[in-house]
Design a protein around this motif. Structure first.
Motif, PDB file in Angstrom:
ATOM      1  N   PHE A  73      54.879  61.591  16.860  1.00 55.16           N
ATOM      2  CA  PHE A  73      55.533  61.953  18.112  1.00 55.16           C
ATOM      3  C   PHE A  73      55.711  63.461  18.231  1.00 55.16           C
ATOM      4  O   PHE A  73      55.676  64.008  19.328  1.00 55.16           O
ATOM      5  N   PRO A 126      61.294  58.780  19.597  1.00 59.41           N
ATOM      6  CA  PRO A 126      61.926  59.608  18.564  1.00 59.41           C
ATOM      7  C   PRO A 126      63.431  59.341  18.420  1.00 59.41           C
ATOM      8  O   PRO A 126      63.948  59.316  17.305  1.00 59.41           O
ATOM      9  N   MET A 156      57.527  59.901  13.160  1.00 58.26           N
ATOM     10  CA  MET A 156      58.138  61.113  13.705  1.00 58.26           C
ATOM     11  C   MET A 156      57.102  62.244  13.812  1.00 58.26           C
ATOM     12  O   MET A 156      57.102  62.994  14.786  1.00 58.26           O
TER      13      MET A 156
END
Length: 106
Positions: free
Chosen positions: A83, A18, A80
């Motif tokens: 994650f 990230p 994103m």
């Protein structure tokens, strides 16, 4: 989640991606901008030989760069989200550690 330390690189408890994805996003935007500048320079050079072709290249380059930025943003956002899901599942796992993890009998 707390801070990130060098020791975390050798353990897979915290995700590195990230933080790295933000840097990769900006590098990608710089790459798209460089492509646009190169394409515009090539289009201006082409206008000396064929003005209509050069104009078409300018329009196509700008549209392509806008589309590229949009697609690049979507790709990074998908990663994103993945994650984020991983992080939330870890939180659920940690919350359920005190409870029973047995599966019901069939």
């Amino acid at each position: 989640m707390g801070g990130f330390s060098f020791g975390d690189l050798f353990q897979f408890e915290k995700m590195v991606a990230p933080a790295v994805l933000k840097v990769v996003y900006w590098i990608g935007l710089i790459g798209i901008a460089l492509y646009l500048l190169f394409a515009l320079g090539l289009a201006v050079t082409t206008m000396g030989y064929s003005p209509l072709t050069g104009l078409g290249m300018i329009v196509g380059s700008v549209i392509g760069a806008c589309f590229g930025v949009l697609m690049w943003r979507i790709i990074i956002e998908v990663y994103m989200v993945l994650f984020g899901i991983h992080q939330r599942l870890g939180e659920v796992r940690d919350a359920l550690k005190g409870g029973t993890t047995d599966t019901p009998a069939e």
